[in-house]
Structures are given as C-alpha cells and as structure tokens.
Design an enzyme around this catalytic site. Structure first.
Site, PDB file in Angstrom:
ATOM      1  N   HIS A 354       0.796  -1.229   0.000  1.00  0.00           N
ATOM      2  CA  HIS A 354       0.000   0.000   0.000  1.00  0.00           C
ATOM      3  C   HIS A 354       0.827   1.277   0.000  1.00  0.00           C
ATOM      4  O   HIS A 354       0.251   2.363   0.114  1.00  0.00           O
ATOM      5  CB  HIS A 354      -0.921   0.050   1.219  1.00  0.00           C
ATOM      6  CG  HIS A 354      -2.024  -0.951   1.183  1.00  0.00           C
ATOM      7  ND1 HIS A 354      -3.260  -0.684   0.614  1.00  0.00           N
ATOM      8  CD2 HIS A 354      -2.087  -2.214   1.640  1.00  0.00           C
ATOM      9  CE1 HIS A 354      -4.034  -1.750   0.743  1.00  0.00           C
ATOM     10  NE2 HIS A 354      -3.347  -2.700   1.363  1.00  0.00           N
ATOM     11  N   LYS A 545      -8.100  14.210   4.781  1.00  0.00           N
ATOM     12  CA  LYS A 545      -7.258  13.013   4.737  1.00  0.00           C
ATOM     13  C   LYS A 545      -6.239  13.156   5.859  1.00  0.00           C
ATOM     14  O   LYS A 545      -6.170  14.221   6.482  1.00  0.00           O
ATOM     15  CB  LYS A 545      -6.548  12.889   3.383  1.00  0.00           C
ATOM     16  CG  LYS A 545      -5.842  14.191   2.946  1.00  0.00           C
ATOM     17  CD  LYS A 545      -5.199  14.083   1.576  1.00  0.00           C
ATOM     18  CE  LYS A 545      -6.182  14.199   0.441  1.00  0.00           C
ATOM     19  NZ  LYS A 545      -6.022  13.188  -0.588  1.00  0.00           N
ATOM     20  N   ARG A 546      -5.454  12.104   6.118  1.00  0.00           N
ATOM     21  CA  ARG A 546      -4.414  12.245   7.127  1.00  0.00           C
ATOM     22  C   ARG A 546      -3.485  13.410   6.767  1.00  0.00           C
ATOM     23  O   ARG A 546      -3.268  13.700   5.589  1.00  0.00           O
ATOM     24  CB  ARG A 546      -3.615  10.938   7.248  1.00  0.00           C
ATOM     25  CG  ARG A 546      -4.406   9.816   7.883  1.00  0.00           C
ATOM     26  CD  ARG A 546      -4.843  10.186   9.291  1.00  0.00           C
ATOM     27  NE  ARG A 546      -3.716  10.254  10.191  1.00  0.00           N
ATOM     28  CZ  ARG A 546      -3.373   9.297  11.043  1.00  0.00           C
ATOM     29  NH1 ARG A 546      -4.098   8.207  11.151  1.00  0.00           N
ATOM     30  NH2 ARG A 546      -2.320   9.442  11.821  1.00  0.00           N
ATOM     31  N   LYS A 551       1.168  14.565   1.170  1.00  0.00           N
ATOM     32  CA  LYS A 551      -0.187  14.912   0.689  1.00  0.00           C
ATOM     33  C   LYS A 551      -0.322  16.419   0.437  1.00  0.00           C
ATOM     34  O   LYS A 551      -1.282  16.886  -0.151  1.00  0.00           O
ATOM     35  CB  LYS A 551      -1.239  14.440   1.687  1.00  0.00           C
ATOM     36  CG  LYS A 551      -1.298  12.913   1.828  1.00  0.00           C
ATOM     37  CD  LYS A 551      -2.328  12.507   2.877  1.00  0.00           C
ATOM     38  CE  LYS A 551      -2.310  11.023   3.202  1.00  0.00           C
ATOM     39  NZ  LYS A 551      -2.960  10.193   2.166  1.00  0.00           N
ATOM     40  N   THR A 653      -8.315   6.998  -1.928  1.00  0.00           N
ATOM     41  CA  THR A 653      -9.672   6.461  -2.042  1.00  0.00           C
ATOM     42  C   THR A 653     -10.701   7.560  -1.759  1.00  0.00           C
ATOM     43  O   THR A 653     -11.822   7.498  -2.254  1.00  0.00           O
ATOM     44  CB  THR A 653      -9.894   5.284  -1.069  1.00  0.00           C
ATOM     45  OG1 THR A 653      -9.349   5.641   0.202  1.00  0.00           O
ATOM     46  CG2 THR A 653      -9.250   4.015  -1.576  1.00  0.00           C
ATOM     47  N   LYS A 657     -14.484   8.747  -3.553  1.00  0.00           N
ATOM     48  CA  LYS A 657     -15.743   9.092  -2.874  1.00  0.00           C
ATOM     49  C   LYS A 657     -16.236  10.455  -3.351  1.00  0.00           C
ATOM     50  O   LYS A 657     -17.431  10.639  -3.620  1.00  0.00           O
ATOM     51  CB  LYS A 657     -15.543   9.106  -1.350  1.00  0.00           C
ATOM     52  CG  LYS A 657     -15.200   7.731  -0.788  1.00  0.00           C
ATOM     53  CD  LYS A 657     -14.623   7.800   0.631  1.00  0.00           C
ATOM     54  CE  LYS A 657     -13.900   6.490   0.933  1.00  0.00           C
ATOM     55  NZ  LYS A 657     -13.037   6.561   2.126  1.00  0.00           N
TER      56      LYS A 657
HETATM   57  C1  GL4 Z   1      -2.363   3.752   1.935  1.00  0.00           C
HETATM   58  C2  GL4 Z   1      -2.035   4.749   0.847  1.00  0.00           C
HETATM   59  O1  GL4 Z   1      -1.314   5.817   1.383  1.00  0.00           O
HETATM   60  C3  GL4 Z   1      -3.257   5.245   0.066  1.00  0.00           C
HETATM   61  O2  GL4 Z   1      -2.849   5.958  -1.064  1.00  0.00           O
HETATM   62  C4  GL4 Z   1      -4.106   4.067  -0.390  1.00  0.00           C
HETATM   63  O3  GL4 Z   1      -5.283   4.516  -1.024  1.00  0.00           O
HETATM   64  C5  GL4 Z   1      -4.463   3.208   0.812  1.00  0.00           C
HETATM   65  C6  GL4 Z   1      -5.262   1.987   0.433  1.00  0.00           C
HETATM   66  O4  GL4 Z   1      -4.600   1.238  -0.532  1.00  0.00           O
HETATM   67  O5  GL4 Z   1      -3.263   2.741   1.460  1.00  0.00           O
HETATM   68  N1  GL4 Z   1      -1.153   3.142   2.373  1.00  0.00           N
HETATM   69  C7  GL4 Z   1      -0.982   3.361   3.673  1.00  0.00           C
HETATM   70  S1  GL4 Z   1       0.286   2.767   4.525  1.00  0.00           S
HETATM   71  N2  GL4 Z   1      -1.946   4.061   4.201  1.00  0.00           N
HETATM   72  C8  GL4 Z   1      -2.834   4.325   3.232  1.00  0.00           C
HETATM   73  O6  GL4 Z   1      -3.878   4.905   3.386  1.00  0.00           O
END
Ligand code: GL4
Length: 804
Positions: A354, A545-546, A551, A653, A657
């Site tokens: 990921h 988002k985080r 980001k 993701t 949305k």
């Molecule tokens: C993440 C990615 O940062 C994010 O881009 C991705 O959409 C998500 C799900 O595949 O996984 N990887 C980590 S570690 N945290 C995330 O949210």
C-alpha cells in the site's frame, strides 16, 4: 408486515434486553434497542450463510488486516437489509428521526485512514458479491484517537469506543486460541527419527474472538469480521497463586490484555514499538490457528487439498509474520515436513503493498524477534537461506544482489525486512493503482520483479457505492435511481447511463439543487464544529485526509494565502469566492504534520476575522475527521483536492468518494488520480504539477529559492508567511515550514508545483462561474465513477488472485 414486527421488537428489546421503561428519554437507549432489533434480522441469515459455506466446495479467503475502519454499523445494516421504511415507521412512536438515533452510535475507528477504510469497503463488497471472505483483525479497546483543536493545535484524547457496549459484536469464547511469546526453540527426533522442532517455555495469552456481522446488500448473505481480544490464561494466576502472591497474579492479567489495548495511530509510517510486533504476531497466529482448526475438524490432518481451498490476503506487511507462522504451525503442530509446508505457504499467501514511502516499510530488529518470537526467527532464517540459494543460482556471484534481496538486512543492527518476507512467501504481490504497481515493479521491488514477473499484479482500489453514495447521499441516489433504475447500487458501471442526462436542462437543475442541499448540511457541520460560517453559494473546496507532508496540505495553504493576498491587494477581478475546508489527523509523534495543522488554523483565523475577505474567502479546519464526517463532507463538496507529490500517494480512495458524489478533482498525476482522469476525460479534471518521472528528474538540481524569486505571487506568499502575519504572538513557530519549502532537499517539491497549482485553481474557479458547465462536469464525474466501485476491485481480486 415487518413494520409492525420492527416496532414490537423495538419495544421488547427496550423492556427485556435493556430494562428501560422510557425509551424516548434518551437516544442512547433507543439506539441500542434499534441495534438489537436490526441485529435479530442478521443472526439467522448469518447462521445460514455459515451453514451453506460449510457444505460448499469453494475456496475461502481470510483477509488479514491490523485495521478495519468500519465507521457506523446501524445505518449500513438498515440500508443493506432494506429496513428503512419499517424503522422510520417504528421510530415515529418515539417522535424520533432515524438520523438522530444513528448519531448515538460511535464510529468503530479501528484504523488510521485509507488502508483501514479500504478493508472495510472490501468486506461490504465481498458480502454483497456473496464471496466466502472472512475479515480477521484486532478488537482494539481504544481506536483511532479523538482529535480536538485547542489554540489551533491538535490535542489527542483516547477513544474508548466500547465504553457503552457494542451491540454489533458477539463474543465466542469457545473458539479462543492460545498465542505464545518468548521461550526458546527445541529440536528433537521423533519416533521415526525425523528432525522436529518445538517452541518451549513460552508465555501464552488467550486470543478470544468477537464476531461482527457483515451484511451483503439485500442478498441474505452475512459474512464475518472476526476481531481478536487478548486475555490472560488461567494458569498464569495459578502459578503465582501457589507462590502466595494472588494479587500479583491477577495483575499479570494487565500484561496480556495490553496487546489489544490500543491502535497505533501511525499512517504510512512505522514506529517500531515492541508491542506493535506483538499485535502483529497475535493477529497472525490466532487467525491461522482458527483456519487450521476448522480445516482439521473437516478433513483431519490431511492437508493435501488445503492450498486449493484457502487464501490468506495480507493487508500490507503488518500481518506478514503469518508466512513464518503458517510454516511453524504446519511443521511443529501438524508435523508436515519443510517442503510440504512451504508448498502450502507459498501457494496460499498473497500480499498487497500500500505504499512506496521508505518510512512505512516495516523492519523489525533481529534481536527483538529473537527474544519475542525465537522459533519464528529460526524459520525466517531458513526461508532466507533457501531463497538466497535461488538468487545465487539466478545471478551467480552477484553478492550485492543477494544483500539487496535478502530478507535479513545485515549491519550493526540486523533487521528483518517484512516486505521481502511477504514477497518470498506469497504467490501474488499487488499494488493498489496502475502507477503504483508500475513503480513497485520498476523501482522498489525491481529485483523481485525480475525474478518472479508473474507474481506481480495491479488491483486498483475502489470504494463501496452503498455507503459512499446510496447511504451518504440519499437524495442524489434517489435521483439516479429515478432516471436509470437502481442497478447501479450493485453494478456501478451502470451509472455511466447518467452521462447523456448532462445535456438535459431540467435534470441539471435538479442535480444542482441536491448539491445545494448537501452543501447546506456540510455548512451546518462546519458551523457546529468549527464555528465558521460557510456560504453555500461559494465554491466548496475540500481536502480531508491524514495530515502528511507528501499529501501537501501545505500547498493548499499556500494557495489560501495567495487568495488572501490577492483580496487584500484588491486584485479580485474574475475571482471565484470559495470556502476552503481542511481536515485530518496527524500522527501524535509527527511534529511537522502538527505544525501544518496549527498553520491552517492560524491562517483560517486571520482570514475569517477580516471583513474584506468575507465575500471572497472562508477557511475552516474540521476537527476529528473520521468516516462519519466524510459521509457529510463528500456529498457537499464541489472541488476535491488530490494534490500529493506525484509518485507518493499509492492510490487514494477519498478521491473516489468525492468523484462518485459529483465533485470535480484538482490533482496531480498520482495514484488513482490518473485513472480517474482517464475515466472522466481530461477536460473534466483540473490537472497540474510534475508527473512522477519529472519529480525524480527535477530533484537533481532542485532550486526552490530560484523558483520563489522568479514568481512574484509565491514571493508574496512566502513573505506573508515569514513576516509573522499568521503568528503574531507566537514567534518562530512556522520557521520549519518555510525552511522546508525553501530547502533544495524538499522531497515534496512544494515550490515546484506552486505556479501550475495556482493556474489550475483559477481554471476551476472560472468553470465554476459557468453554472451549467460546472453542473455538467459534476454529472460527468459521477457518471464516470463506475470503475471505482470496490465491487469491481473485489471481482478483480477474486478472478486473478483468489480464483473463487
Ligand atoms: C495507503 C495509501 O497511502 C493510500 O494511497 C491508499 O489509497 C491506501 C489503500 O490502498 O493505502 N497506504 C498506507 S500505509 N496508508 C494508506 O492509506
């Protein structure tokens, strides 16, 4: 008919299950009674689903994840079971709206962000597609921390989400298993003279399963999410008790229960704490034992068909110690030889990566492994020795390559590389968007890709259209259903049929009206939680988002400061008024991310209190961003900010949305943005910035000082930022921020993308001023979102990896 039954059950649960006389006094009781009423309708279907699965010959999948970011369960179950009418009717007796009662439920925040929410969307899709997939996770006592903002700064509070009980979980103590730690490996010869090993003198804890029902969408299927809680075993107490220290023995309980006490709040960065490794092993071991026990119950100790009937999907490297644990269980407990055990392991494990961020790639010190999981370390060494022999065969004499590929990183502090263990031990390795998978193959895992090209594959992420459209945006969902029927809910590709309606004047008017209503809901949330007044006639520009440097919330802030500067200078010709919303949590130990939150809040305060800005710009930081806030945010957003440095966001993701709910995207060529833009057409996407290759190339001689000097808008922004204008009595607090932008080593390349970002923002503002053009674009976005359903993603997993 069910209406009367729902009403009766509600009353019965209030009286008999909760012992409550006056339900209407509290939404909490009403919520609990309603949850039990809905749950009743799940349990029978749940049992039948299990029953059917027992007799079916298909493969089953265990989805292993340290995170499941579920959000609320009640409204989701009501939607999937088609109970809305009945429930609304029943609630009338109490003078209550379903929405109010639903508010009493706390989010199940057992995850950090995208990775955890993806797991939750996958569970919904698997149940809706009636696939035999069980989620395995941890029942954290404390989920993702609660964020408050004090003086512009993030403050963390514990999330004791289970305090008032959880009607959605069923404890199954009869299925508890033991998980071992510490001790040592012992080798012996069995009666047939075969070399065997056992793990002795261990300290054990109990893993107790709590099952959560996962209802499919109106299909009578109910899958399971099994969450493990750690508890002390009984003999612990007994030993100490005999030694005369009863109270100390009981206190030992705490140690065992610590394992599942709290979710580590780090997204895309590891923190290397011993307790975290304990959590990982605890999950892996308990889940594998559970599956093996089921197998033996049905098939005895014949494992010849096991691999054909089981898959373990590893959600990132977090549960990857499962590779070694499956070997251990098969060899030490079920007495298989190495080759047979390895054959099963490497044909049942599948790994999803990921992230490419180096700080997120998990490594555990060999020393820690040796102490905590000695038998597992032996097995990892053996896996590695055999693997390195293969590498030597492929690249004879290439010692450097062996070192690069080795599962063990040598050095003063040798480490176990969990990603390498995952790749070596599994038959499938996938990335989560096309670009991300390509970068894995060509960059991070290049050598592995050369060795095993067929292992690698892409599975672009998706989100469930049930929660992320039907539930969170009911008005839009109903409009869509009215014009094209309701097939889209289970087959989102069908939503493409909306596209021609963009040419219909009255349809656009209805579309716009719904967006306005949703903006009003969002405006109310912002008023309540931020005390900032948004105006629904302005453009709603949102980034939630985080908080992470990659980001680039910082780039967003630079744009806000630029707009502020323009208004103050009186340069407002052609400017589109906007409301900018930013929200997200920073990992508690991530100082720069916390400073960025402070900066957003300080800039917001300066902007919002200046009457000159009121017609043009309003800014808010939304505290405690979580699944439930996104359910209000994405329907009310006009412009979705997906502005990461290209090559850094594996997929994203939230971008999906927003798109599904008719927002346009301003974004870089990163992660799934690329596929979103392809789907909706480049004329409907506000693209800016360097692409992934250009980022790498530009890094060579990156000179942000020169970029700033050559750009008078950026110079003005930096000047404001550095003048202390946003930190009057807080000298120096943003120095690190401006220094990072000015640094030639700024790997996030914020200054590099400033100009093209500003240009793209202007373009978005201009299109927004043409109401019809914007509405068309909004409709096109929803209409093109079909590919981003997690149903499509899961069908891809099922076809290519799981072969269900
Ligand atoms: C993440 C990615 O940062 C994010 O881009 C991705 O959409 C998500 C799900 O595949 O996984 N990887 C980590 S570690 N945290 C995330 O949210």
């Amino acid at each position: 008919m069910d209406e009367a039954q729902v009403a009766a059950d509600l009353k019965r649960h209030a009286r008999l299950s909760l012992g409550c006389d006056r339900l209407s006094d509290s939404h909490r009781y009403l919520y609990n009674a309603l949850a039990l009423t809905v749950r009743d309708r799940l349990v029978e279907r749940w049992r039948l689903t299990r029953e059917q699965r027992r007799h079916s010959a298909t493969r089953r999948v265990s989805y292993l994840s340290l995170e499941f970011l579920m959000g609320r369960a009640l409204t989701n179950a009501v939607l999937n079971l088609d109970l809305e009418q009945a429930v609304r009717e029943a609630l009338k007796d109490y003078g209550c709206q379903l929405e109010e009662v639903a508010e009493a439920e706390r989010d199940a925040g057992l995850g950090n962000g995208g990775l955890g929410r993806l797991a939750a969307c996958f569970l919904d899709s698997c149940a809706s597609l009636q696939l035999p997939v069980t989620g395995y996770g941890i029942r954290y006592e404390y989920g993702m921390f609660h964020q408050r903002i004090a003086d512009g700064q993030q403050v963390e509070y514990p999330d004791h989400w289970l305090r008032d009980g959880n009607p959605w979980e069923m404890e199954c103590s009869e299925n508890a298993v033991r998980v071992s730690f510490f001790g040592r490996s012992e080798y012996y010869r069995d009666r047939d003279g075969r070399q065997r090993a056992r793990w002795s003198a261990t300290q054990d804890v109990l893993a107790v399963p709590y099952d959560v029902p996962i209802p499919g969408y109106r299909n009578d299927t109910v899958n399971t999410l099994r969450l493990w809680k750690s508890e002390a075993t009984d003999e612990f107490n007994l030993q100490e008790f005999n030694a005369g220290s009863y109270t100390e023995a009981v206190a030992e309980k705490n140690l065992a229960e610590q394992i599942t006490m709290v979710l580590y709040p780090n997204d895309a960065s590891e923190n290397g704490k011993e307790l975290r490794l304990r959590q990982q092993y605890f999950l892996a071991s308990a889940s594998l034992q559970d599956v093996l026990r089921d197998w033996v119950r049905e098939h005895g100790d014949d494992f010849s068909q096991f691999a054909g009937k089981n898959v373990f999907q590893l959600n990132d490297t977090h549960p990857t110690v499962a590779v070694a644990e499956l070997m251990r269980l098969l060899m030490d407990d079920y007495l298989l030889g190495w080759d047979a055990a390895w054959e099963i392991t490497r044909s049942t494990m599948a790994y999803t990566n990921h992230t490419l961020l180096p700080e997120a790639l998990e490594k555990w010190s060999v020393g820690l492994f040796e102490e905590l999981l000695p038998r597992l370390l032996d097995i990892i060494y053996e896996i590695n020795a055999r693997f390195l022999a293969l590498v030597a065969e492929r690249w004879p004499g290439d010692v450097a390559r062996q070192q690069q590929l080795s599962i063990i990183e040598e050095g003063d502090h040798p480490q176990v590389r969990m990603a390498h263990l995952a790749i070596v031990g599994s038959y499938s390795v996938n990335g989560v968007a096309a670009l991300h998978t390509r970068l894995l193959q060509q960059g991070l895992f290049r050598d592995f890709y050369q060795l095993w090209p067929d292992k690698f594959n892409n599975k672009t992420n998706g989100v469930t259209p049930r929660r992320w459209l039907a539930h969170c945006n009911p008005e839009l969902g109903e409009l869509v259903t009215e014009v094209i029927g309701d097939r889209w809910i289970t087959d989102l590709e069908d939503i493409a049929r909306l596209r021609p309606l963009a040419d219909d004047y009255s349809f656009r008017a209805r579309w716009r009206k719904i967006k306005q209503n949703n903006k009003q809901r969002l405006q109310q949330l912002v008023q309540r939680d931020c005390n900032v007044s948004f105006d629904v006639d302005m453009l709603f520009d949102v980034q939630v988002k985080r908080i992470h440097e990659y980001k680039r919330q910082l780039l967003n802030v630079l744009h806000i400061i630029h707009l502020y500067d323009r208004v103050v200078r009186g340069d407002t010709a052609g400017m589109q008024p906007r409301c900018v919303l930013i929200g997200g949590k920073a990992a508690p130990g991530y100082a720069m991310a916390k400073t960025i939150i402070k900066l957003v809040n300080n800039v917001a305060r300066v902007v919002n209190k200046d009457p000159r800005l009121k017609p043009w710009l309003r800014v808010a930081f939304l505290p405690n961003y979580r699944v439930t806030s996104m359910e209000v945010i994405c329907p009310g957003t006009d412009l979705s900010e997906q502005i990461s440095t290209a090559g850094k966001e594996a997929s994203g993701t939230g971008n999906m949305k927003f798109m599904m709910n008719g927002a346009a995207t301003i974004g870089t060529l990163d992660g799934a943005n690329i596929e979103i833009r392809e789907a909706v057409g480049e004329e409907n996407f506000f693209l800016f910035g360097l692409d992934a290759a250009a980022v790498v190339a530009a890094r060579e001689d990156y000179d942000p000082e020169a970029i700033i000097a050559a750009d008078k808008d950026l110079s003005a922004v930096m000047k404001l930022l550095e003048s202390g204008h946003f930190n009057m009595f807080e000298t120096g607090i943003f120095d690190a921020v401006s220094a990072s932008i000015r640094s030639p080593h700024d790997i996030w390349m914020t200054a590099a993308d400033f100009r093209s970002y500003i240009t793209a923002q202007r373009a978005a503002g201009t299109v927004y001023q043409d109401r019809d053009a914007w509405t068309r674009m909004s409709i096109y976005n929803t209409a093109a979102s079909g590919r981003f359903s997690s149903d499509r993603t899961i069908i891809d997993y099922s076809d290519d990896i799981w072969r269900l």
